[in-house]
Motif scaffolding. Structure first.
Motif, PDB file in Angstrom:
ATOM      1  N   ASP A  70      -8.219  47.604  -4.837  1.00 32.38           N
ATOM      2  CA  ASP A  70      -8.171  47.462  -6.256  1.00 32.38           C
ATOM      3  C   ASP A  70      -6.749  47.471  -6.790  1.00 32.38           C
ATOM      4  N   ALA A  71      -6.081  48.615  -6.034  1.00 31.87           N
ATOM      5  CA  ALA A  71      -4.624  48.807  -6.392  1.00 31.87           C
ATOM      6  C   ALA A  71      -3.598  47.470  -5.754  1.00 31.87           C
ATOM      7  N   LEU A  72      -4.394  47.130  -4.601  1.00 33.44           N
ATOM      8  CA  LEU A  72      -3.434  46.135  -3.995  1.00 33.44           C
ATOM      9  C   LEU A  72      -3.597  44.535  -4.557  1.00 33.44           C
ATOM     10  N   LEU A  73      -4.739  44.278  -4.935  1.00 35.83           N
ATOM     11  CA  LEU A  73      -5.031  42.814  -5.474  1.00 35.83           C
ATOM     12  C   LEU A  73      -4.093  42.661  -6.765  1.00 35.83           C
ATOM     13  N   PRO A  74      -3.996  43.514  -7.725  1.00 31.97           N
ATOM     14  CA  PRO A  74      -3.247  43.280  -8.994  1.00 31.97           C
ATOM     15  C   PRO A  74      -1.722  43.089  -8.696  1.00 31.97           C
ATOM     16  N   ALA A  75      -1.364  43.979  -7.616  1.00 29.71           N
ATOM     17  CA  ALA A  75       0.078  43.740  -7.467  1.00 29.71           C
ATOM     18  C   ALA A  75       0.510  42.749  -6.362  1.00 29.71           C
ATOM     19  N   LEU A  76      -0.456  42.128  -5.792  1.00 24.41           N
ATOM     20  CA  LEU A  76      -0.300  40.860  -5.116  1.00 24.41           C
ATOM     21  C   LEU A  76      -0.179  39.884  -6.077  1.00 24.41           C
ATOM     22  N   LEU A  77      -1.064  39.792  -7.016  1.00 33.00           N
ATOM     23  CA  LEU A  77      -1.137  38.794  -7.941  1.00 33.00           C
ATOM     24  C   LEU A  77       0.091  38.785  -8.861  1.00 33.00           C
ATOM     25  N   VAL A 131     -11.423  41.602 -11.295  1.00 30.21           N
ATOM     26  CA  VAL A 131     -10.207  41.757 -10.992  1.00 30.21           C
ATOM     27  C   VAL A 131      -9.338  40.697 -11.145  1.00 30.21           C
ATOM     28  N   LEU A 132      -9.617  39.625 -10.574  1.00 30.62           N
ATOM     29  CA  LEU A 132      -9.050  38.083 -10.528  1.00 30.62           C
ATOM     30  C   LEU A 132      -8.854  37.695 -11.889  1.00 30.62           C
ATOM     31  N   ALA A 133      -9.791  37.814 -12.567  1.00 27.20           N
ATOM     32  CA  ALA A 133     -10.082  37.337 -13.993  1.00 27.20           C
ATOM     33  C   ALA A 133      -9.178  38.101 -14.927  1.00 27.20           C
ATOM     34  N   GLY A 134      -9.167  39.486 -14.824  1.00 24.10           N
ATOM     35  CA  GLY A 134      -8.442  40.439 -15.591  1.00 24.10           C
ATOM     36  C   GLY A 134      -6.931  40.193 -15.334  1.00 24.10           C
ATOM     37  N   THR A 135      -6.634  39.759 -14.298  1.00 29.22           N
ATOM     38  CA  THR A 135      -5.068  39.611 -13.915  1.00 29.22           C
ATOM     39  C   THR A 135      -4.507  38.210 -13.874  1.00 29.22           C
ATOM     40  N   ALA A 136      -5.298  37.430 -14.630  1.00 27.84           N
ATOM     41  CA  ALA A 136      -4.793  35.887 -14.548  1.00 27.84           C
ATOM     42  C   ALA A 136      -3.881  35.935 -15.454  1.00 27.84           C
ATOM     43  N   PRO A 137      -2.761  34.942 -15.097  1.00 22.63           N
ATOM     44  CA  PRO A 137      -1.638  35.061 -15.978  1.00 22.63           C
ATOM     45  C   PRO A 137      -1.916  34.235 -17.410  1.00 22.63           C
ATOM     46  N   ALA A 138      -1.394  34.733 -18.470  1.00 22.02           N
ATOM     47  CA  ALA A 138      -1.690  33.782 -19.725  1.00 22.02           C
ATOM     48  C   ALA A 138      -1.084  32.648 -19.864  1.00 22.02           C
ATOM     49  N   ALA A 139      -1.786  31.671 -20.129  1.00 24.83           N
ATOM     50  CA  ALA A 139      -1.571  30.255 -20.264  1.00 24.83           C
ATOM     51  C   ALA A 139      -0.180  30.322 -21.222  1.00 24.83           C
ATOM     52  N   PRO A 140       0.674  29.241 -20.577  1.00 23.82           N
ATOM     53  CA  PRO A 140       2.006  29.071 -21.132  1.00 23.82           C
ATOM     54  C   PRO A 140       1.662  28.761 -22.702  1.00 23.82           C
ATOM     55  N   ARG A 141       2.431  29.184 -23.662  1.00 21.58           N
ATOM     56  CA  ARG A 141       2.258  29.078 -25.125  1.00 21.58           C
ATOM     57  C   ARG A 141       2.917  27.819 -25.717  1.00 21.58           C
TER      58      ARG A 141
END
Length: 321
Positions: free
Chosen positions: A4-11, A60-70
């Motif tokens: 759980d610590a590694l995956l957000p850092a990787l993303l 975890v993947l969904a929570g760290t998805a990058p925000a869509a470009p404004r």
């Protein structure tokens, strides 16, 4: 917890464009693992633990998805542009058109009669389209002139079928002539494919265009009319290559895209969650209608959009290059 610590850092370290690929790859590998486990002699607790962990990783993947470009507006409004026709310096008419991209090439699509109409002796030699130049400030735009003839030859592509001419035309846009930056969205072959069910009579549609030239003149955006499918979709109405829509339309809407919203779009349509069903052509009326006693039918012809696959086929010269 370590994962759980590694995956957000990787993303965070990955490029934004890679996030969607990672999610799809994760789902594919999870399904492969699930298939293997279902055929292995494992306890039910192991399978349930696996599914629980998959769900947790998905969260975890969904929570760290990058925000869509404004952006300043919905993408669908940036697919459509006002088309102005000219004969030399003289302004002739206004219509609608939209962008279609295929194999890296950009086309403007509109009604064929916008570019040449024998019945009304309408023969412009160039058109102008408008494109935005700032994704946040829509008051900034540029007019782009597109010649309709080179060396005496028409530059647009048109089609015919057993019933005669199809009232749709596509002209390739030289992207080097567009301003930098150029803010637009284009439909593609993927938007011609049905998703979420086959289109049927009564389905809700929208027609994005410039009726009577009317639009947001400050932000240079089209307006949208609500419509519905008014004839059997997939059937050539009276053996012509179009279907009918029920909408209030006016001159200037010719060439507008006829769209059906997709509520659960695939990844390649996530930014433009629409199915491109047709190209609006003209209003349909009865010649026998009593202009005093009878109201207009309020029906319109929309040519099936799959003709764009023929109009945007690479030419021999393009394939040779």
């Amino acid at each position: 917890m370590a994962i759980d610590a590694l995956l957000p850092a990787l993303l965070e370290a990955l490029p934004v464009a890679s996030h969607g690929h990672l999610v799809r790859s994760f789902e594919a590998h999870a399904e492969a693992a699930r298939t293997v486990m279902q055929h292995a002699p494992l306890f039910d607790q192991v399978l349930s633990t696996f599914e629980r962990e998959i769900a947790r990783m998905r969260a975890v993947l969904a929570g760290t998805a990058p925000a869509a470009p404004r952006t300043a507006t919905e993408a669908a409004l940036l697919t459509t542009t006002r088309v102005s026709t000219f004969q030399g310096p003289c302004s002739l008419s206004g219509a609608s058109g939209f962008f279609f991209r295929r194999d890296g090439r950009l086309f403007l699509v509109t009604s064929r009669h916008v570019l040449a109409d024998e019945t009304s002796s309408h023969y412009p030699d160039r058109i102008e389209i408008e494109v935005h130049t700032d994704k946040l400030n829509l008051t900034r735009y540029a007019a782009v002139s597109v010649p309709l003839y080179r060396g005496g030859l028409s530059q647009w592509r048109q089609a015919a079928d057993t019933a005669g001419d199809v009232d749709v035309a596509a002209i390739e846009i030289d992207v080097s002539c567009l301003p930098d930056p150029c803010i637009l969205h284009a439909f593609g072959p993927e938007h011609l494919e049905p998703s979420g069910g086959v289109a049927e009579v009564g389905d809700a549609l929208v027609i994005v265009g410039f009726p009577l030239g009317f639009h947001d003149t400050v932000h240079h955006l089209p307006v949208v009319r609500s419509a519905s499918i008014a004839s059997a979709f997939g059937v050539r109405f009276q053996q012509q290559g179009y279907f009918l829509t029920d909408a209030r339309t006016h001159r200037g809407s010719s060439g507008a895209p006829v769209l059906r919203r997709i509520h659960h779009p695939s990844a390649d349509r996530s930014q433009l969650p629409w199915q491109l069903l047709g190209v609006h052509s003209t209003r349909m009326d009865m010649r026998t209608r009593d202009l005093v006693q009878d109201e207009s039918l309020g029906l319109n012809c929309a040519w099936y959009a799959d003709v764009l696959m023929a109009l945007t086929e690479p030419s021999k010269a393009t394939m040779a290059a």
